[in-house]
Design an enzyme around this catalytic site. Sequence first.
Site, PDB file in Angstrom:
ATOM      1  N   GLU A  53      11.154  35.741  91.364  1.00 18.17           N
ATOM      2  CA  GLU A  53       9.907  34.517  91.777  1.00 18.17           C
ATOM      3  C   GLU A  53      10.273  33.514  92.398  1.00 18.17           C
ATOM      4  O   GLU A  53      10.726  32.121  92.406  1.00 18.17           O
ATOM      5  CB  GLU A  53       9.616  34.225  89.994  1.00 18.17           C
ATOM      6  N   ARG A  57       6.230  25.728  95.043  1.00 15.88           N
ATOM      7  CA  ARG A  57       6.959  24.369  95.347  1.00 15.88           C
ATOM      8  C   ARG A  57       6.657  23.514  96.281  1.00 15.88           C
ATOM      9  O   ARG A  57       7.694  22.677  96.587  1.00 15.88           O
ATOM     10  CB  ARG A  57       7.856  24.557  93.957  1.00 15.88           C
ATOM     11  N   LYS A 141       5.188  34.818  79.654  1.00 10.23           N
ATOM     12  CA  LYS A 141       5.767  33.389  79.848  1.00 10.23           C
ATOM     13  C   LYS A 141       6.617  33.425  79.101  1.00 10.23           C
ATOM     14  O   LYS A 141       5.582  32.313  78.438  1.00 10.23           O
ATOM     15  CB  LYS A 141       5.438  32.658  81.073  1.00 10.23           C
TER      16      LYS A 141
HETATM   17  C1  3PG Z   1       9.921  27.818  86.177  1.00 11.34           C
HETATM   18  O1  3PG Z   1       9.507  27.451  86.862  1.00 11.34           O
HETATM   19  O2  3PG Z   1       9.991  29.117  84.969  1.00 11.34           O
HETATM   20  C2  3PG Z   1      11.132  26.634  85.287  1.00 11.34           C
HETATM   21  O3  3PG Z   1      11.380  25.435  86.359  1.00 11.34           O
HETATM   22  C3  3PG Z   1      13.087  27.475  85.920  1.00 11.34           C
HETATM   23  O4  3PG Z   1      13.320  26.802  85.093  1.00 11.34           O
HETATM   24  P1  3PG Z   1      15.218  26.327  84.650  1.00 11.34           P
HETATM   25  O5  3PG Z   1      14.792  25.529  86.840  1.00 11.34           O
HETATM   26  O6  3PG Z   1      15.632  25.592  84.028  1.00 11.34           O
HETATM   27  O7  3PG Z   1      15.786  27.205  85.444  1.00 11.34           O
END
Ligand code: 3PG
Length: 222
Positions: A53, A57, A141
Amino acid sequence: MLSERVIAMSQDSKRLLAILTAQPVVPVVAVANAAEGVALARALVAGGIGSIEGTMRTPAALEAIRAIVAEVPEMVCGAGTILTPKQFEQAEAAGAEFIVSPGATVEILDAARSSDVPLLPGSATPSEMMAMLQEGYEVLKFFPAEQVGGAAFLKSIAPVIPQLKFCPTGGISMKNVQDYLGLPNVLCVGGSWLAPKDKVAAGDWDAITALAHEAAGLKDAH
Ligand code: 3PG
């Protein structure tokens, strides 16, 4: 009309199901440029991870998705942190093979309806989950997983809304991943721990391949 929509969405759910069941962990990544994205994707593939994914960002997100799709065909590249219909369209144009949103707005659902690219919408409460099911989404999700109740929360959803399957993300790591993978309603988890910022910035691809290998070897209990 509604039934046509639900049937179409179910096909999307089937495609998501195939993508998300191909490995136990889908890395959530943010990259600084396209070359970094390609190198990261190759390192993950070398460790046995076949989908990723790529989050919106960083300013380079779209060009990185485009480059991964073009240069790393073994990797199924999705786009994440999609917050607006415009981002949805941009990610689709870049070649994203699935779209992930932390939630689900009317506008995002509209964008998904007029697209062939499947959407993995985010949910965090029973009402949100029921609303998504009503829209024809069976694969969701669960975000932010740890912060809203973690594996115990999802475990209590399973007998109540058994039609739904989840990809929980947020706060998951090797320490707690098995709590999720053992649940009947979890297809895989998402997490950024397979692409730590310092290792990506340093180009330590061997370390990332090792993390991917460890994650790809995780087994679910069902
Ligand atoms: C996401 O976008 O799914 C989360 O920010 C991932 O979370 P993590 O950085 O705690 O794994």
